[in-house]
Motif scaffolding. Structure first.
Motif, PDB file in Angstrom:
ATOM      1  N   ILE A 143       4.904  -1.332  -5.762  1.00 18.65           N
ATOM      2  CA  ILE A 143       5.937  -0.327  -5.977  1.00 18.65           C
ATOM      3  C   ILE A 143       5.221   0.998  -4.967  1.00 18.65           C
ATOM      4  N   THR A 144       6.274   1.485  -4.294  1.00 19.92           N
ATOM      5  CA  THR A 144       5.868   2.722  -3.336  1.00 19.92           C
ATOM      6  C   THR A 144       6.854   3.798  -3.919  1.00 19.92           C
ATOM      7  N   TYR A 145       6.480   5.177  -4.083  1.00 24.96           N
ATOM      8  CA  TYR A 145       7.276   6.069  -4.299  1.00 24.96           C
ATOM      9  C   TYR A 145       7.839   7.142  -3.272  1.00 24.96           C
ATOM     10  N   TYR A 146       8.969   7.646  -3.241  1.00 23.21           N
ATOM     11  CA  TYR A 146       9.251   8.392  -2.221  1.00 23.21           C
ATOM     12  C   TYR A 146       9.901   9.686  -2.965  1.00 23.21           C
ATOM     13  N   GLU A 147       9.521  10.792  -2.506  1.00 25.51           N
ATOM     14  CA  GLU A 147       9.812  11.954  -3.192  1.00 25.51           C
ATOM     15  C   GLU A 147      10.368  13.103  -1.990  1.00 25.51           C
TER      16      GLU A 147
END
Ligand code: FES
Length: 171
Positions: A143-147
């Motif tokens: 899982i990768t987070y993008y803000e």
């Protein structure tokens, strides 16, 4: 015959070894993750296999899949792009972001792009409320987070994912 055990004997054993025998049902999450890795979702056969290994009912296993946004029980995109639209994010424009993003992809929330690369989903708090629009990208790689996203930055990411997948298929 237990297909999951036959196919991933070593990995199943190493997952089970992390839990005391009397609490082996706690291994359901990593086993689901293992089962999902290959097809992108947990097949009915894998559910039955996991239930068999952990001495649970298939209903127990299915209910866990239904509860967590990490697991799927039907085919969908290779990547799951999950946008938070909880209130704090909504106040920062997450709903409009999601609507425009899906519009540009030609799909509705919950649907998958025609090439089956990306499914777009709506989720609740991802613990980055002050950096919305925010989404997590989930695949077999993790899982990768993008803000602090914009529609343009999210579409750019989707293009990169599509190119990556096309490269794998030799398309
Ligand atoms: S409410 Fe969206 S990340 Fe917390």
């Amino acid at each position: 015959m237990n297909n999951l055990v036959e196919k991933y004997r070593q990995e199943v054993q190493s997952i089970l070894a992390k839990y005391p025998l009397e609490q082996k049902r706690a291994a359901v999450m990593p086993l689901l993750y293992l089962a999902q890795r290959e097809m992108g979702y947990v097949t009915p056969q894998s559910m039955a296999d996991i239930a068999d290994v952990l001495e649970l009912s298939t209903t127990d296993v299915a209910s866990i899949i239904g509860f967590y946004t990490l697991y799927y029980d039907e085919p969908s995109g290779k990547y799951h792009l999950q946008v938070c639209t909880d209130l704090p994010c909504a106040l920062r424009g997450a709903e409009q972001f999601l609507e425009k993003f899906c519009e540009n992809l030609g799909i509705r929330v919950g649907e998958t792009t025609a090439d089956e690369v990306v499914s777009v989903e709506q989720v609740t708090c991802l613990a980055a409320c002050n950096r919305a629009p925010v989404f997590q990208l989930q695949s077999g790689d993790g899982i990768t987070y993008y803000e602090n996203q914009t529609v343009a930055s999210a579409l750019d990411l989707v293009e990169r994912l599509k190119k990556r997948e096309a490269g794998k298929d030799g398309r």
